[in-house]
Design a protein around this motif. Structure first.
Motif, PDB file in Angstrom:
ATOM      1  N   SER A  51       0.815  -1.216   0.000  1.00 21.59           N
ATOM      2  CA  SER A  51       0.000   0.000   0.000  1.00 21.59           C
ATOM      3  C   SER A  51       0.853   1.272   0.000  1.00 21.59           C
ATOM      4  N   GLN A  52       2.066   1.219   0.528  1.00 23.99           N
ATOM      5  CA  GLN A  52       2.943   2.388   0.557  1.00 23.99           C
ATOM      6  C   GLN A  52       3.986   2.361  -0.576  1.00 23.99           C
ATOM      7  N   GLY A  97       7.032   2.496 -10.312  1.00 27.79           N
ATOM      8  CA  GLY A  97       8.010   3.048 -11.241  1.00 27.79           C
ATOM      9  C   GLY A  97       9.212   3.696 -10.588  1.00 27.79           C
ATOM     10  N   LYS A  98       9.415   3.493  -9.309  1.00 29.43           N
ATOM     11  CA  LYS A  98      10.504   4.141  -8.578  1.00 29.43           C
ATOM     12  C   LYS A  98      11.873   3.816  -9.166  1.00 29.43           C
ATOM     13  N   PHE A  99      12.072   2.600  -9.613  1.00 32.04           N
ATOM     14  CA  PHE A  99      13.375   2.181 -10.127  1.00 32.04           C
ATOM     15  C   PHE A  99      13.392   2.049 -11.647  1.00 32.04           C
ATOM     16  N   TYR A 100      12.333   2.488 -12.312  1.00 31.72           N
ATOM     17  CA  TYR A 100      12.257   2.406 -13.774  1.00 31.72           C
ATOM     18  C   TYR A 100      13.005   3.579 -14.396  1.00 31.72           C
TER      19      TYR A 100
END
Length: 66
Positions: free
Chosen positions: A8-9, A13-16
């Motif tokens: 949920s947190q 796409g943080k590492f894309y």
């Protein structure tokens, strides 16, 4: 492993990275590696530099035939 995970947190796409480039790992057979290593040592260059030179020469010869 847990039976459930809480995403949920999570940030999608943080590492894309669309511009990231993939480098192919190349695994040489032992006899080929030994041969190329000897030549690279004689030329005082890295094996990967020698392999790239060999492949570029092969590409040029193939393009010359076409």
């Amino acid at each position: 492993m847990k039976s459930e995970y809480n995403f949920s947190q999570a940030e999608q796409g943080k590492f894309y990275h669309p511009d990231a480039k993939f480098h192919y790992p190349i695994y040489l057979e032992p006899d080929v590696e030994e041969f190329l290593t000897k030549i690279a040592e004689q030329k005082n260059i890295e094996v990967q530099v020698l392999v790239n030179q060999c492949l570029r020469n092969k590409i040029k010869s193939i393009q010359g035939i076409e």
